[in-house]
Write an enzyme that holds these catalytic residues in place. Structure first.
Site, short mmCIF file in Angstrom:
data_model
loop_
_atom_site.label_atom_id
_atom_site.label_comp_id
_atom_site.label_asym_id
_atom_site.label_seq_id
_atom_site.Cartn_x
_atom_site.Cartn_y
_atom_site.Cartn_z
N GLY A 256 0.77 -5.04 0.73
CA GLY A 256 -0.66 -4.92 0.11
C GLY A 256 -0.32 -5.70 -1.33
O GLY A 256 -1.24 -6.32 -1.91
N GLU B 55 4.49 -5.02 7.16
CA GLU B 55 3.74 -3.87 7.99
C GLU B 55 4.02 -3.75 9.31
O GLU B 55 4.30 -2.57 9.85
CB GLU B 55 2.32 -4.03 7.76
CG GLU B 55 1.53 -3.98 6.77
CD GLU B 55 1.72 -5.40 5.60
OE1 GLU B 55 2.41 -6.11 5.91
OE2 GLU B 55 0.98 -5.18 4.70
N ALA C 268 0.91 -1.25 0.11
CA ALA C 268 0.16 -0.02 -0.23
C ALA C 268 0.99 1.37 0.13
O ALA C 268 2.20 1.21 0.54
CB ALA C 268 -0.82 0.06 1.31
N GLU D 199 -0.75 -9.18 -0.76
CA GLU D 199 -2.22 -9.18 -0.33
C GLU D 199 -2.64 -9.15 -1.77
O GLU D 199 -3.89 -9.94 -1.79
CB GLU D 199 -2.51 -8.31 0.65
CG GLU D 199 -1.98 -8.47 1.95
CD GLU D 199 -2.25 -7.34 3.01
OE1 GLU D 199 -1.71 -6.17 2.76
OE2 GLU D 199 -2.71 -7.35 3.92
N1 CAA Z 1 4.54 3.21 -0.50
C1 CAA Z 1 4.91 4.44 -1.08
N2 CAA Z 1 6.23 4.57 -1.74
C2 CAA Z 1 6.85 3.47 -1.71
C3 CAA Z 1 6.75 2.07 -1.33
C4 CAA Z 1 5.30 2.12 -0.49
N3 CAA Z 1 4.85 0.68 -0.03
N4 CAA Z 1 7.35 1.07 -1.80
C5 CAA Z 1 8.56 1.92 -2.39
N5 CAA Z 1 8.25 3.29 -2.52
C6 CAA Z 1 8.82 4.26 -3.44
C7 CAA Z 1 10.20 4.59 -2.53
O1 CAA Z 1 9.56 5.63 -1.72
C8 CAA Z 1 10.96 5.16 -3.45
O2 CAA Z 1 10.54 6.61 -3.86
P1 CAA Z 1 11.19 7.80 -3.95
O3 CAA Z 1 12.35 7.42 -5.00
O4 CAA Z 1 10.50 8.97 -4.16
O5 CAA Z 1 12.18 7.91 -2.50
C9 CAA Z 1 10.51 4.22 -4.88
O6 CAA Z 1 9.28 3.66 -4.41
C10 CAA Z 1 11.74 3.34 -4.70
O7 CAA Z 1 11.97 2.46 -3.56
P2 CAA Z 1 13.30 2.53 -2.79
O8 CAA Z 1 14.29 3.52 -3.08
O9 CAA Z 1 12.98 2.32 -1.19
O10 CAA Z 1 13.75 0.90 -3.62
P3 CAA Z 1 14.69 -0.01 -2.97
O11 CAA Z 1 15.17 -0.96 -4.02
O12 CAA Z 1 16.15 0.51 -2.12
O13 CAA Z 1 13.84 -0.75 -1.94
C11 CAA Z 1 12.08 -1.94 -0.97
C12 CAA Z 1 12.92 -1.60 -2.22
C13 CAA Z 1 12.81 -3.03 -0.44
C14 CAA Z 1 10.76 -2.74 -1.89
C15 CAA Z 1 11.49 -0.84 -0.26
O14 CAA Z 1 10.92 0.29 -1.47
C16 CAA Z 1 10.35 -0.81 0.85
O15 CAA Z 1 10.77 -1.33 1.71
N6 CAA Z 1 9.23 -0.46 0.40
C17 CAA Z 1 8.14 -0.54 1.28
C18 CAA Z 1 7.64 -1.94 1.58
C19 CAA Z 1 6.65 -2.24 2.59
O16 CAA Z 1 6.63 -1.55 3.63
N7 CAA Z 1 5.26 -2.47 2.24
C20 CAA Z 1 4.20 -2.51 3.04
C21 CAA Z 1 3.39 -1.10 3.01
S1 CAA Z 1 2.19 -1.00 4.23
C22 CAA Z 1 1.07 -2.02 3.50
O17 CAA Z 1 1.00 -2.54 2.39
C23 CAA Z 1 -0.43 -2.14 4.47
C24 CAA Z 1 -1.18 -3.24 3.91
O18 CAA Z 1 -1.63 -4.40 4.38
C25 CAA Z 1 -2.29 -2.74 2.86
#
Ligand code: CAA
Length: 258
Positions: A109, A132, A66, A112
């Site tokens: 998400g 999460e 998400a 999911e």
């Molecule tokens: N939401 C918003 N933006 C996101 C995102 C997310 N879930 N995942 C990645 N992005 C964005 C980053 O912020 C980044 O944007 P900027 O360049 O503007 O900073 C861009 O995508 C590229 O990401 P990274 O620079 O972080 O890429 P990376 O290769 O270094 O890392 C990753 C990749 C490990 C997937 C890392 O992006 C990450 O940990 N993302 C979040 C994963 C996460 O926590 N997901 C759960 C979200 S909460 C949820 O999903 C609730 C639910 O149950 C519905």
């Protein structure tokens, strides 16, 4: 064909393709993505010319979760009142089988969303997880419920409580993934699986998906009762007669979706 903001949509034969397309955010699922995916999937579902749907992302990410930036400042009341992920229930309820073709990250998400699909094909580069807990929250699009049904309590608890990722091989061993294929072959394989499903009689495909869904939702006794009724109802289709006479006559069936 309708234009969408966050996804690409096209039709290949009897298969509808939806490609998540927010490359700068690793296909993070914001409200617009939800609206677009639900609208596209619902349109395919309403079209008798479509017998299967493929949902995919990019090589790097199916979806990284998400959209954290969209959610960060919200209050609990905001999330409750706008039923933040509620729209996804419409996607999970489409009658047409959906194949998730997962390459790269399927996190939060994203994982999911894949689990709302019927078949999960994973590239050998795929990574699944429910991270999460690292954000001070828990899964909100079904992860704590569907993951247990897919992989059992202990593997699900390991993922949900630690937030760690698992690779495609582990996901396949755990039963989350239908098949793992080399990354370069993912979309071709997804197309082949979708074409195969779309070549069957649509009423029987709808019935099969409904029966499989019932198994996830209900008791064995109720599920068996449901299956028997649905099985019987298919004997009123022309395609059942065609399928069985084609078998007897040793030829391929010519289904009319009736
Ligand atoms: N939401 C918003 N933006 C996101 C995102 C997310 N879930 N995942 C990645 N992005 C964005 C980053 O912020 C980044 O944007 P900027 O360049 O503007 O900073 C861009 O995508 C590229 O990401 P990274 O620079 O972080 O890429 P990376 O290769 O270094 O890392 C990753 C990749 C490990 C997937 C890392 O992006 C990450 O940990 N993302 C979040 C994963 C996460 O926590 N997901 C759960 C979200 S909460 C949820 O999903 C609730 C639910 O149950 C519905």
């Amino acid at each position: 064909m309708t234009e969408y903001e966050t996804i690409l949509v096209d039709t290949r034969g009897r298969v509808g393709w939806i490609t998540l397309n927010r490359p700068d955010a690793l296909n993070a699922l914001n409200t617009q993505v939800m609206r677009d995916v639900v609208a596209a999937a619902s349109a395919f579902d309403a079209d008798e010319g479509i017998g299967a749907i493929v949902l995919t992302g990019s090589e790097r990410a199916f979806a990284a979760g998400a959209d954290i930036k969209e959610m960060e400042s919200k209050s609990g009341l905001d999330i409750l009142m706008d039923d933040h992920f509620g729209g996804w229930a419409t996607f999970a309820a489409v009658r047409t089988p959906v194949i998730a073709a997962v390459s790269g990250y399927a996190l939060g998400g994203g994982c999911e969303l894949a689990m709302m699909c019927d078949i999960i094909l994973a590239a050998d580069t795929a990574k699944f997880g429910q991270p999460e807990i690292n954000l001070g929250v828990i899964p909100g699009m079904g992860g704590s419920q569907r993951l247990i049904r897919a992989v059992g309590y202990y593997k699900a608890a390991d993922l949900v409580l630690t937030g760690r990722m698992m690779d495609a091989a582990e996901a396949e061993r755990a039963g989350l993934v239908s098949r793992v294929v080399p990354a370069a072959e993912l979309l071709d394989e997804a197309g082949r699986v979708a074409d195969t499903i779309a070549s069957k009689s649509l009423p029987s495909v709808y019935a099969a998906k409904a029966a499989l869904d019932a198994a996830m939702e209900t008791t064995l006794t109720e599920g068996l009762r449901f299956e028997r009724h649905v099985f019987a109802s298919l004997f009123d289709t022309a395609d059942q007669k065609e399928g069985m006479s084609a078998f007897r006559e040793k030829r391929a069936p010519d289904f009319q979706n009736r």
